[in-house]
Motif scaffolding. Structure first.
Motif, PDB file in Angstrom:
ATOM      1  N   ARG A 179       0.720  -1.002  -0.102  1.00 14.31           N
ATOM      2  CA  ARG A 179      -0.051  -0.089   0.267  1.00 14.31           C
ATOM      3  C   ARG A 179       0.936   1.306   0.147  1.00 14.31           C
ATOM      4  O   ARG A 179       0.496   2.282  -0.468  1.00 14.31           O
ATOM      5  N   ARG A 180       2.078   1.031   0.540  1.00 13.96           N
ATOM      6  CA  ARG A 180       2.976   2.179   0.715  1.00 13.96           C
ATOM      7  C   ARG A 180       3.619   2.804  -0.685  1.00 13.96           C
ATOM      8  O   ARG A 180       3.900   3.634  -1.038  1.00 13.96           O
ATOM      9  N   LEU A 181       3.483   1.760  -1.888  1.00 17.75           N
ATOM     10  CA  LEU A 181       3.768   2.097  -3.339  1.00 17.75           C
ATOM     11  C   LEU A 181       3.042   3.200  -3.708  1.00 17.75           C
ATOM     12  O   LEU A 181       3.479   3.935  -4.350  1.00 17.75           O
ATOM     13  N   VAL A 182       1.775   3.275  -3.349  1.00 16.80           N
ATOM     14  CA  VAL A 182       0.640   4.063  -4.254  1.00 16.80           C
ATOM     15  C   VAL A 182       1.379   5.566  -3.633  1.00 16.80           C
ATOM     16  O   VAL A 182       1.249   6.407  -4.750  1.00 16.80           O
ATOM     17  N   SER A 183       1.419   5.721  -2.523  1.00 12.22           N
ATOM     18  CA  SER A 183       1.679   7.222  -2.160  1.00 12.22           C
ATOM     19  C   SER A 183       3.076   7.606  -2.718  1.00 12.22           C
ATOM     20  O   SER A 183       3.414   8.656  -3.014  1.00 12.22           O
ATOM     21  N   HIS A 184       3.745   6.525  -2.356  1.00  9.53           N
ATOM     22  CA  HIS A 184       5.314   6.906  -2.580  1.00  9.53           C
ATOM     23  C   HIS A 184       5.608   7.212  -4.316  1.00  9.53           C
ATOM     24  O   HIS A 184       6.189   8.185  -4.824  1.00  9.53           O
ATOM     25  N   CYS A 185       4.956   6.312  -4.891  1.00  7.63           N
ATOM     26  CA  CYS A 185       5.124   6.464  -6.602  1.00  7.63           C
ATOM     27  C   CYS A 185       4.224   7.508  -7.159  1.00  7.63           C
ATOM     28  O   CYS A 185       4.574   7.986  -8.122  1.00  7.63           O
TER      29      CYS A 185
END
Length: 335
Positions: A179-185
């Motif tokens: 889920r941390r991919l969404v905000s970071h990317c």
């Protein structure tokens, strides 16, 4: 058990059973093998190991290596290192480290990750395929490799570069929070890792992956993680069950896995402080073996050294530190 069939490629090789003393004149043996999973998907393996057979020069990938092709394996209770290349990479990228380990008495097996290698990147986004490949490679080496009886299955380590280092965290007990991919990317869309995972950012099943450790391989007792990618997917709770000693390397001028989102986040989140090394002036790909003209022609972007950085000199230090770490952490008689 994941194994279905295997083949050792090339002429048959023999075993030379005997204690491998530290002062023994050890050369490096080399061979290819192939194994398949329960679905018949083949996994190519590249293997370096201690030998006393006469080495000769061989063109292996884009590099010339002095090895004894299918030479006799020498030693008893040999430690095993499984090596995971980066996304779109190959085992050749770290051949010098493999040679150093094998000359020091380690067996090294490097899977070519299907669907995420230098000839095929069709499954590069499927990051959780990779731990299965590592587990399959270890299964093969300790059970079906013709010299498996010479391996000490209590002395197994892991070496990984970039996404291979991400793989190492997963097989030693970490559970990435995708889920941390969404905000970071969203904030860093052109970052290398974000480009890789873009096809799966809408996969709700992956985003909702629970913090389980289903890919953990408890046989792996120590890990070297070089310039890890996707470090921001690991929080302290997701790294809490990584109990093995870790040697963690960061490149100061890494523009592929840039500071502070990757190696340093992992350093801060690991439950036990790692052996942490920051290499001044190094770039991400300076952790790949120094290139030959053939390698430069095949993959110039991997071979371009960071200005002012001496990759060859660094690799002498790096390989020595990797060998020393595994020698220390995978002591004979360890359980």
């Amino acid at each position: 058990m994941h194994l279905v069939f295997f083949a050792v490629l090339g002429v048959a090789f023999t075993l030379a059973i005997g204690a491998l003393g530290q002062s023994a004149p050890t050369t490096v043996g080399f061979q290819y093998a192939k194994v398949a999973d329960q679905d018949g998907v083949p996994l190519d393996l590249t293997i370096w190991y201690p030998s006393t057979a006469e080495p000769t020069a061989h063109r292996l990938g884009p590099f010339r290596q002095m090895v004894a092709l299918n030479g006799a394996v020498v030693g008893q209770k040999l430690p095993l290192i499984v090596m995971s290349h980066g996304s779109g990479g190959a085992p050749w990228n770290h051949y010098d480290t493999a040679l150093a380990l094998a000359a020091a008495g380690f067996v090294v097996v490097a899977p070519t990750h299907p669907g995420d290698n230098h000839t095929n990147r069709s499954r590069a986004a499927m990051l959780l395929d990779r731990p299965e490949h590592v587990i399959l490679a270890v299964d093969f080496m300790v059970s079906l490799w013709p010299a498996s009886q010479l391996i000490d299955d209590h002395r197994i380590g892991f070496f990984g570069f970039s996404v291979g280092a991400f793989t190492g965290l997963v097989v030693t007990g970490a559970a990435p929070d995708f889920r941390r991919l969404v905000s970071h990317c969203k904030a860093h869309p052109l970052e290398f890792g974000c480009v890789i995972v873009k096809p799966v950012l809408s996969d709700k099943r992956l985003m909702d992956l629970p913090p389980t450790r289903q890919w953990r391989d408890e046989r792996i007792k120590a890990a070297v993680l070089a310039v890890p990618a996707l470090g921001f997917t690991f929080t302290p709770d997701r790294l809490a069950t990584v109990k093995v000693p870790v040697q963690l390397w960061r490149a100061e001028k890494d523009d592929v896995a840039p500071h502070p989102w990757h190696a340093d986040m992992i350093r801060q989140a690991l439950p036990t402080p790692p052996d942490y090394r920051v290499i001044a002036d190094a770039g991400h790909f300076d952790f790949i073996a120094p290139c030959t003209p053939q390698a430069s022609a095949a993959a110039a972007f991997l071979c371009q050294e960071t200005p002012g950085f001496d990759r060859a000199t660094f690799h002498e230090q790096f390989n020595g530190e990797v060998v020393a770490f595994f020698t220390r952490e995978l002591k004979a008689g360890a359980r």
